[in-house]
Design a protein around this motif. Structure first.
Motif, short mmCIF file in Angstrom:
data_model
loop_
_atom_site.label_atom_id
_atom_site.label_comp_id
_atom_site.label_asym_id
_atom_site.label_seq_id
_atom_site.Cartn_x
_atom_site.Cartn_y
_atom_site.Cartn_z
N ASP A 82 -33.81 31.49 -9.62
CA ASP A 82 -35.26 31.08 -10.22
C ASP A 82 -36.09 32.41 -10.09
O ASP A 82 -36.33 32.79 -8.92
CB ASP A 82 -35.45 29.73 -9.24
CG ASP A 82 -37.13 29.62 -9.38
OD1 ASP A 82 -37.58 29.98 -10.45
OD2 ASP A 82 -37.66 28.90 -8.61
N TRP A 104 -39.25 32.63 -10.31
CA TRP A 104 -40.49 32.51 -9.24
C TRP A 104 -39.91 32.43 -8.08
O TRP A 104 -41.00 32.36 -6.92
CB TRP A 104 -41.00 30.82 -9.95
CG TRP A 104 -41.50 31.33 -11.28
CD1 TRP A 104 -41.06 30.53 -12.38
CD2 TRP A 104 -42.40 32.16 -11.70
NE1 TRP A 104 -41.96 30.80 -13.30
CE2 TRP A 104 -42.77 31.76 -13.11
CE3 TRP A 104 -43.25 33.19 -11.13
CZ2 TRP A 104 -43.58 32.61 -13.79
CZ3 TRP A 104 -43.97 33.95 -12.06
CH2 TRP A 104 -44.18 33.76 -13.41
N SER A 105 -38.94 32.01 -7.41
CA SER A 105 -38.48 31.93 -6.02
C SER A 105 -38.03 33.53 -5.51
O SER A 105 -37.64 33.51 -4.27
CB SER A 105 -37.35 31.13 -5.88
OG SER A 105 -37.67 30.00 -6.21
N ASP A 152 -40.21 34.68 -2.84
CA ASP A 152 -40.32 33.72 -1.35
C ASP A 152 -40.16 34.62 -0.04
O ASP A 152 -39.21 35.27 0.17
CB ASP A 152 -39.55 32.54 -1.60
CG ASP A 152 -39.97 31.67 -2.70
OD1 ASP A 152 -40.93 31.96 -3.47
OD2 ASP A 152 -39.31 30.61 -2.90
N GLU A 211 -49.49 34.31 -11.49
CA GLU A 211 -48.85 33.55 -12.72
C GLU A 211 -47.99 32.54 -12.22
O GLU A 211 -47.81 31.50 -13.00
CB GLU A 211 -48.20 34.75 -13.41
CG GLU A 211 -47.40 34.21 -14.33
CD GLU A 211 -46.62 35.51 -15.34
OE1 GLU A 211 -46.30 35.30 -16.46
OE2 GLU A 211 -46.37 36.66 -14.61
N LYS A 212 -47.30 32.58 -11.27
CA LYS A 212 -46.34 31.61 -10.59
C LYS A 212 -47.23 30.45 -10.46
O LYS A 212 -47.00 29.12 -10.69
CB LYS A 212 -45.81 32.09 -9.24
CG LYS A 212 -44.95 30.92 -8.43
CD LYS A 212 -44.51 31.50 -7.07
CE LYS A 212 -43.64 30.56 -6.65
NZ LYS A 212 -42.96 30.87 -5.32
N LYS A 213 -48.46 30.49 -9.68
CA LYS A 213 -49.18 29.15 -9.45
C LYS A 213 -49.74 28.63 -10.93
O LYS A 213 -49.67 27.34 -10.82
CB LYS A 213 -50.41 29.59 -8.81
CG LYS A 213 -51.53 28.62 -8.47
CD LYS A 213 -52.78 29.22 -7.58
CE LYS A 213 -53.83 28.24 -7.45
NZ LYS A 213 -54.79 28.72 -6.54
N ALA A 244 -48.01 29.00 -13.78
CA ALA A 244 -46.87 28.14 -14.20
C ALA A 244 -46.35 26.80 -13.62
O ALA A 244 -46.15 25.84 -14.44
CB ALA A 244 -45.71 29.16 -14.36
N ALA A 245 -46.72 26.59 -12.61
CA ALA A 245 -46.43 25.52 -11.74
C ALA A 245 -47.42 24.35 -12.24
O ALA A 245 -47.06 23.21 -12.14
CB ALA A 245 -46.53 25.59 -10.33
N ALA A 246 -48.60 24.81 -12.56
CA ALA A 246 -49.65 23.84 -13.03
C ALA A 246 -49.44 23.61 -14.60
O ALA A 246 -50.48 22.80 -15.19
CB ALA A 246 -51.05 24.41 -12.81
N GLY A 247 -48.68 24.26 -15.17
CA GLY A 247 -48.30 24.02 -16.41
C GLY A 247 -49.47 25.01 -17.48
O GLY A 247 -49.75 24.45 -18.47
#
Length: 343
Positions: free
Chosen positions: A229, A231-232, A235, A264-266, A268-271
């Motif tokens: 992943d 986006w991980s 981490d 960008e990760k944030k 993407a998580a919110a669509g």
């Protein structure tokens, strides 16, 4: 009368002699104080000297990556000793001819012999033990990178079709080996932190940048690169807070890129769609909102300093500089540097 005359005469001599002795005594004290002040100043002077052979450029340049105020240049003359003394309060990185990195600390004295042989540079160090040890360690890291075939330029990795999984694995190996080398060394803590900040910058930028770059050039989607992943991948990352790490410009680049990655990760998580900022003003605003304290001060200073040194549309930095100075500045040396290069 005679006795009285002799007494007065002797007293006068005594006073004169005593006054002379006092002057001599004070002069001696002053001389000793001056000597110790000179020795103390010399101890706090940092000296870099170099003899260079085979270099084709007209000028030899010494530059400090922390501040453009520490800089010297010499006409190229093979075998001539180029000597530069300067004052610093902490660990700095000096560049010779924009490429060779040297670590210097307060009071260090380092002599460098450089021989340019085609694309390679043979370097030997002498001088105080501290400076020689630190810079030999940097050479050991360069040797490690060669052994690992670890390239510094990500575009070079794309050109050679190094797969993202391989690059990320190599970056983790580099991090682990440098940490092990430092644990077994006698490096000063500040030097160790400065070096690790630079190595982390190379490794973590590879984590965030290379999969996207490879996908863009080679056409293999990030999801198909066998890296897990995306986006991980960062981490657990926490920005360094120590002064030595927050003086390494490479680490400023890492913190800037991590800010965009996290946002960008944030999104993407919110669509939501995210567009990485490209203009000075929007980059400044995003960093100022994302970070706090010393890391924010450090990144904003490097952003403004690099933009001003670039020499184009400097007036755009005026409003941001006023805002930075009023709201975010902690390290007052940053203000001194920015004021100097704005003049």
């Amino acid at each position: 009368m005679k006795t009285l005359y002799i007494f007065v005469h002797d007293s006068d001599n005594f006073i004169k002699q005593n006054t002379t002795m006092r002057k001599l005594f004070l002069s001696a004290i002053f001389a000793i104080a001056t000597m110790f002040a000179t020795i103390n100043a010399q101890e706090h002077n940092t000296t870099l000297s170099a003899q260079i052979y085979g270099y084709k450029g007209e000028m030899v340049y010494f530059d400090c990556v922390q501040t453009p105020l520490i800089h010297q240049e010499f006409y190229t003359n093979p075998g001539e000793e180029h000597l530069y003394q300067f004052s610093i309060d902490n660990t700095v990185c000096m560049l010779i001819n924009g490429k060779t990195k040297l670590l210097m600390q307060t009071g260090d004295s380092l002599f460098v012999e450089m021989r340019y042989e085609g694309r390679n540079i043979d370097i030997t160090f002498s001088g105080c033990d501290n400076a020689v040890r630190n810079n030999n360690f940097l050479q050991d890291i360069d040797n490690l990178k060669r052994d690992l075939r670890y390239k510094s330029q990500l575009l070079g990795c794309v050109a050679l079709d190094i797969k993202p999984k391989e690059r990320i694995d190599d970056s983790r190996t580099l991090l682990a080996k440098v940490n092990e080398m430092i644990a077994n060394s006698q490096l000063d803590k500040d030097v160790a932190n400065y070096i690790l900040a630079g190595i982390e910058s190379e490794a973590y930028l590879s984590f965030m940048e290379y999969p996207v770059m490879y996908a863009s050039v080679r056409g293999t989607a990030v999801e198909e690169q066998e890296i897990g992943d995306y986006w991980s991948i960062m981490d657990g990352f926490e920005p360094r807070q120590d002064a030595a790490s927050l003086s390494n410009p490479e680490y400023a680049s890492l913190l800037m890129r991590y800010c965009f990655f996290a946002n960008e990760k944030k999104a993407a998580a919110a669509g939501e769609n995210y567009r990485m900022p490209s203009r000075l003003e929007s980059i400044y605003a995003e960093i100022a909102e994302f970070y706090t304290g010393a890391p924010r001060d450090f990144v904003l200073y490097n952003l403004l300093c690099n933009f001003i040194k670039n020499g184009q549309e400097i007036e755009r930095a005026d409003a941001l500089y006023s805002d930075y100075k009023e709201k975010y500045n902690i390290n007052k040396e940053y203000i001194h540097i920015l004021d100097s290069i704005l003049q």
